[in-house]
Design a protein around this motif. Structure first.
Motif, short mmCIF file in Angstrom:
data_model
loop_
_atom_site.label_atom_id
_atom_site.label_comp_id
_atom_site.label_asym_id
_atom_site.label_seq_id
_atom_site.Cartn_x
_atom_site.Cartn_y
_atom_site.Cartn_z
N GLN A 230 0.84 -1.19 0.00
CA GLN A 230 0.00 0.00 0.00
C GLN A 230 0.88 1.25 0.00
N LEU A 240 -1.56 7.75 -10.87
CA LEU A 240 -2.12 6.49 -10.38
C LEU A 240 -2.32 5.49 -11.51
N HIS A 241 -2.59 5.99 -12.71
CA HIS A 241 -2.81 5.11 -13.86
C HIS A 241 -1.55 4.29 -14.15
N GLN A 244 -0.70 1.88 -11.17
CA GLN A 244 -1.54 0.69 -11.15
C GLN A 244 -1.22 -0.25 -12.31
N ARG A 245 -0.85 0.35 -13.46
CA ARG A 245 -0.50 -0.48 -14.62
C ARG A 245 0.76 -1.29 -14.37
N CYS A 247 2.17 -1.87 -11.32
CA CYS A 247 2.10 -2.63 -10.06
C CYS A 247 0.65 -3.02 -9.77
N PRO A 248 0.07 -3.92 -10.58
CA PRO A 248 -1.35 -4.25 -10.45
C PRO A 248 -1.72 -4.93 -9.14
N LYS A 250 -0.69 -3.97 -6.19
CA LYS A 250 -0.53 -3.05 -5.06
C LYS A 250 -1.65 -2.01 -5.06
N GLU A 251 -1.85 -1.39 -3.90
CA GLU A 251 -2.92 -0.41 -3.74
C GLU A 251 -2.31 0.99 -3.59
#
Length: 314
Positions: A230, A240-241, A244-245, A247-248, A250-251
């Protein structure tokens, strides 16, 4: 009107047809990042584009970023999807004001953050990014008299970590200025194991709460390499895009602003200038090859010098 997927396909078709590339800053919308040839920070994008044999580059970011592309690729066509995509930080330092300030402080060298206009770069001795500012400043003589601008928060941080006493321009990014210290404290309680990452354009009280202080590239590197699951993120929400791309599993929790521009609380902090870049505008500017970025040759000649000096020092 073409649908989203049709627009994406048409944009890529025109890129192939015209020998064009799409450059997208981390703060643009996800759809634009998804169709880009390169996604990154402004200077990294300009340098990458200069290395390609593309005839046309579409800079999806803000105006000064398109200028930087033109400075490093003067013979290429540089397109900007929306000329109104400005930058509050770049706007906080006008060339005429910097010229006057230099005249009032003879003997001072000017260090300018890359988030500046070409006209300001033309008055600068060396350009820096948030990622290399400390390294560049450390290489300058200890007795050098220095002006740092326009980002006060970044300059204040560099003064702190280098022991310098640079004169700081009182400018700032309207996005990074708005982050809420109270909200970060709340989020740390809610996510006690999360790593707090903050951009160096943030205010000192925000940086004081951060585990990782750095550029967007630093944040991406940390997210990939740190085993934590996290992360609390204090920079423009567009990052964030890419986080997230890459590190899918992880939050990533965005830090909200103290108050949004509408006066209402919201869960993220966005740059309205970056969000002026849309698929429709990218499609139209590629189709019409307009608007193009042009820089006065005399300004361009002087503006590229501090960029080259930075590259030598970093």
């Amino acid at each position: 009107m073409l649908k989203t997927e049709e627009l994406k396909a048409e944009i890529r078709r025109m890129c192939d047809e015209k020998g064009a590339i799409i450059l997208a800053h981390y703060y643009t919308i996800g759809d634009i990042q998804d169709i880009a040839d390169f996604v990154g920070d402004s200077l990294a994008l300009a340098r990458k584009a200069a290395e390609t044999d593309a005839k046309i580059m579409v800079m999806c970011g803000v105006h000064f970023m398109a200028e930087t592309c033109k400075l490093l690729s003067p013979d290429k066509m540089v397109l900007c999807p929306d000329l109104n995509a400005g930058c509050s930080l770049a706007d906080s330092c006008k060339a005429e004001d910097l010229k006057k300030f230099k005249e009032e402080h003879p003997g001072y060298q000017v260090i300018s953050y890359v988030n500046t206009t070409a006209a300001v770069k033309a008055l600068t001795d060396v350009v820096v990014t948030s990622g290399n500012a400390k390294k560049v400043v450390d290489q300058l003589p200890k007795n050098a008299k220095l002006i740092f601008g326009p980002d006060y928060n970044l300059g204040n941080y560099i003064n702190e970590v280098t022991g310098r006493n640079m004169l700081l321009w009182n400018g700032g990014c309207h996005v990074h200025e708005r982050f809420s210290v109270e909200k970060i404290i709340e989020l740390k309680k809610q996510y006690p194991d999360a790593i707090v990452m903050a951009h160096l354009e943030c205010k000192a009280p925000v940086l004081a709460l951060a585990d990782i202080k750095g550029s967007t590239a630093d944040m991406l590197r940390e997210a990939k390499n740190n085993p934590a699951k996290q992360f609390i993120v204090a920079t423009e929400a567009g990052i964030l895009h890419e986080l997230q791309r890459t590190c899918p599993d992880k939050e990533f929790i965005p830090v909200p602003p103290e108050i949004s521009e509408s006066g209402l609380e919201c869960s993220c902090n966005e740059c309205q200038y970056m969000k002026l870049n849309t698929l429709e505008k990218v499609y139209e500017c590629l189709k019409n090859e307009s608007p193009q970025i042009e820089i006065d040759p005399e300004i361009a000649k002087d503006a590229v010098k501090p960029i080259n000096r930075m590259l030598e020092l970093s």
